[in-house]
Design an enzyme around this catalytic site. Structure first.
Site, short mmCIF file in Angstrom:
data_model
loop_
_atom_site.label_atom_id
_atom_site.label_comp_id
_atom_site.label_asym_id
_atom_site.label_seq_id
_atom_site.Cartn_x
_atom_site.Cartn_y
_atom_site.Cartn_z
N LYS A 22 34.66 4.07 -65.86
CA LYS A 22 34.08 4.61 -64.91
C LYS A 22 34.81 4.02 -63.49
CE LYS A 22 31.48 2.15 -62.32
NZ LYS A 22 30.37 1.36 -61.47
N ASN A 23 35.36 2.84 -63.61
CA ASN A 23 36.04 2.43 -62.30
C ASN A 23 37.41 3.10 -62.02
OD1 ASN A 23 33.94 0.72 -61.53
ND2 ASN A 23 34.64 -1.01 -62.80
N ARG A 92 29.15 2.89 -53.41
CA ARG A 92 29.73 2.10 -52.46
C ARG A 92 31.19 2.72 -52.56
NH1 ARG A 92 28.63 -2.06 -49.50
NH2 ARG A 92 26.92 -2.37 -50.91
N CYS A 116 25.89 -1.91 -46.15
CA CYS A 116 27.28 -2.62 -46.22
C CYS A 116 27.38 -3.29 -44.98
CB CYS A 116 28.39 -1.41 -46.11
SG CYS A 116 29.74 -2.08 -46.29
N ASP A 304 32.81 -8.86 -64.04
CA ASP A 304 31.99 -7.69 -64.57
C ASP A 304 31.59 -8.15 -65.97
OD1 ASP A 304 31.68 -6.19 -62.30
OD2 ASP A 304 33.06 -4.71 -63.01
N ILE A 326 34.07 -14.47 -57.46
CA ILE A 326 34.36 -13.09 -57.06
C ILE A 326 33.22 -12.79 -55.93
CG2 ILE A 326 34.85 -10.70 -57.30
CD1 ILE A 326 37.10 -12.80 -58.50
#
Length: 417
Positions: A22-23, A92, A116, A304, A326
């Site tokens: 996906k990323n 996002r 945001c 993740d 992170i």
């Protein structure tokens, strides 16, 4: 609204195939804006965020046709340089269209992503970089408005490592005048995949995968055909599923070298991992050992995978310490894990997990994408029945995960609440 019902205690066995990333897919789709042509992207996962990206491209004037895991994108008709709040608010990553639109049309108007805060999120690094390349940027009524007759090469040093910022400016620089140097660039494999796509289009990029990327702008880019890299986070999630259930599975279509930090920690926990002919066998241990982790930018331990690894540590034979370096507020799954009987305390960005002998199934609620996976993993290992609600988060990043887990022997079904 859907929920998952899991009857735990079954050791997973069999084979599973990892979907495309996906990323990696999202910025690759967006990069097609740069080249008015017909493009073909394969190994694309069926996910909510992919559908949102397709809607954004269609709103801009692109024609998108999906057939199985192959998506054809025709960007010759893109004639709109505005991405509205109605679409951008749900994802996002949509803000990444700003640079490509600016590069192609000399102007762009893109809504800020929902919720945001400019100072708290590294989108300010995106805008700072575009400004360094000659863009005139204004924030008005929740929109970023940018203008530039032609973007110009610049030397940009990121204050912090930013995956989205690196991808964004790499795309914007592909057709800029002169050379752009990105320093303290993110090194994630997804950035390398995007660089490969841009290079196939005709871009001149050197250093992707290192902390210094050089992009020599070209006048125009052409069509591309590309197969998206496997999803390393999905692969890691299945590896932990085998570990937490004491199972023995084979994972296909994964690149193990992208998960070195996770692999080392799983091996420290007693998990057996064998890579042969690009098929990775994962065997869960009789006893899970407690292991400390600290999330870091790639090639460090991925944020993740933090929630999923915490689920595993809940059943370890000793205590473990998990430090999240992170993202803020990434321990929201802790309170839900405690509903299973987990023993976890948190202080700031650190969680201390004291392993327990067993988890007990419970009704739990997902708070975000990776927390959803974490709760499923706990449910697979727990006694009795677990219900995971609000799984719409899950559909943002995992393609048919309940079907894949069921194929490995898990007792898991999706039902409507």
């Amino acid at each position: 609204m859907d929920k998952l019902i899991i009857k735990g205690g079954k050791k997973l066995a069999g084979e599973v195939t990892v979907s495309g990333s996906k990323n990696a897919s999202l910025p690759i789709f967006i990069s097609t804006i740069l080249a008015p042509a017909e493009h073909e992207i394969s190994n694309v996962p069926f996910l909510r965020d992919i559908n949102t990206t397709i809607k954004v491209l269609e709103q801009l004037g692109a024609k998108v046709d999906g057939n199985g895991n192959i998506v054809k994108i025709d960007t010759t008709g893109v004639d709109n340089f505005e991405a509205t709040y109605e679409l951008v608010k749900t994802m996002r990553a949509s803000v990444l269209v700003l640079g490509p639109l600016l590069a192609r049309f000399g102007k762009a108007r893109v809504s800020l992503p929902g919720g945001c805060a400019i100072g708290a999120r590294p989108i300010n690094l995106h805008l700072k970089g575009l400004a360094a390349m000659g863009a005139d940027i204004n924030l008005t009524h929740g929109y970023v408005e940018a203008k530039a007759k032609q973007l110009k090469g610049a030397r940009i040093n990121f204050d912090v490592s930013t995956v989205g910022g690196t991808e964004h400016l790499m795309m914007a620089a592909a057709t800029a005048k002169g050379e752009t140097i990105l320093e303290n660039a993110a090194r994630e494999p997804e950035i390398v995949d995007l660089a490969n796509v841009l290079t196939k289009m005709g871009a001149r990029i050197d250093g992707a995968g290192t902390d210094t990327i050089r992009i020599s702008g070209v006048k125009e880019l052409g069509p591309v055909s590309h197969r998206v890299m496997p999803d390393r986070i999905e692969a890691g999630t299945f590896m932990i599923a085998a570990a937490i259930t004491g199972g023995d599975i084979k994972v296909r279509n994964m690149q193990l070298e992208h998960l070195d930090a996770l692999v080392f920690k799983l091996q420290d926990a007693g998990v057996e991992i064998i890579n042969k002919d690009n098929v990775v066998r994962v065997k869960g241990p009789r006893k899970i050992k407690g292991v400390n982790i600290k999330t870091r930018p790639y090639p460090g331990f991925p944020t993740d995978m933090q929630a999923q690894f915490m689920a595993l540590m809940c059943l370890a034979d000793s205590a473990s310490v998990i430090s999240e370096n992170i993202f803020e507020n990434r321990f929201m799954h802790v309170s839900e894990l405690m509903r299973f009987g987990a023993d976890i305390t948190t202080e700031g960005n650190t969680a201390t997990v004291k392993g327990v002998k067993k988890l007990s199934g419970a009704p739990v609620m997902a708070t975000d994408l990776r927390a959803s996976a974490c709760l499923i993993l706990a449910g697979l290992a727990a006694d009795n029945t677990t219900e995971v609600s609000r799984i719409y988060h899950l559909d943002r990043g995992y393609e048919s995960i309940e079907k894949k887990l069921a194929g490995l022997g898990a007792d898991i079904v999706r039902v409507q609440e």
